[in-house]
Design an enzyme around this catalytic site. Structure first.
Site: not given
Ligand code: SF4
Length: 231
Positions: A132, A150
């Site tokens: 991420k 997220d």
């Protein structure tokens, strides 16, 4: 209205519905950008590492002082773990984050001449940097159409039918499959901000949602109709 447990969409959007959904967000907020404060690739990388399980606002409060004292990897190494920790004590996981920021700064100096690499594998090899974080840096700083999933984007993907999936990687793959390629890069910001401020975890504000029509959330009409009723 706050609902404790909210269902996901019963099916995935078509590509046409996904395009309509993203277009609605884009038209409402064409200049969406990261809410983290940064001035270059290094400060962005550090800010994203610090943002795990912390709000962007809380991160911005500590990075103002941290980056004033340590604007580059060499200065960060000179500041040391205790010096970094002293700046970031107000955010979650600060001990581990101080270690990681020091270590990744050392790695940047040892392996990349102090420069943040524009390469996923090299980024993910740095301390505290996962898929991420690497995706955010590749997207924001290096112009890649990387999709960082997220908590907000994971929830949106499942709730709206934009990209249902049990894992962040499944949601990421679904987003890449359904969002038009030319809209993929800015979609990261459109989706995060929509999840943060409108399609919230426990109380989505469907009555003011610009993407109400293409959204496949089963309770959207119920929430719209109940708006105004006492909680
Ligand atoms: S209609 Fe409601 S559930 Fe669907 S995207 Fe908008 S806020 Fe989220």
């Amino acid at each position: 209205m706050v609902l404790m447990s909210l269902p996901s969409a019963r099916r995935a959007m078509t590509r046409a519905q996904a395009r309509d959904f993203i277009t609605s967000l884009a038209e409402a907020n064409p200049d969406a950008e990261s809410e983290l404060d940064y001035s270059d690739a290094f400060s962005l990388l550090v800010a994203v590492v610090l943002s795990a399980q912390a709000t962007d606002k809380s991160v911005n409060k500590v990075t103002a002082g941290l980056f004033a004292d340590a604007p580059d990897p060499a200065a960060m190494v000179a500041l040391g773990e205790e010096g970094i920790a002293a700046h970031i004590r107000t955010i979650g996981l600060w001990r581990a984050k101080a270690k990681n920021v020091l270590k990744l700064s050392e790695q940047l100096l040892a392996l990349h001449d102090g420069i943040v690499p524009a390469d996923r594998a090299a980024l993910e090899a740095l301390a505290g940097v996962g898929r991420k974080t690497a995706s955010v840096v590749l997207n924001v700083m290096f112009g890649e159409s990387a999709m960082a999933v997220d908590t907000h984007i994971f929830r949106l993907g499942n709730r709206t039918g934009l990209a249902p999936g049990k894992t962040t990687r499944a949601v990421e793959d679904g987003l890449i499959k359904r969002i038009p390629p030319d809209m993929l890069r800015p979609s990261h910001h459109w989706l995060i901000l929509h999840g943060r401020y409108v399609c919230k975890a426990r109380s989505p504000e469907c009555w003011r949602c610009v993407a109400f029509t293409p959204c496949l959330f089963p309770l959207k009409t119920q929430i719209l109709e109940r708006k105004g009723e006492p909680a």
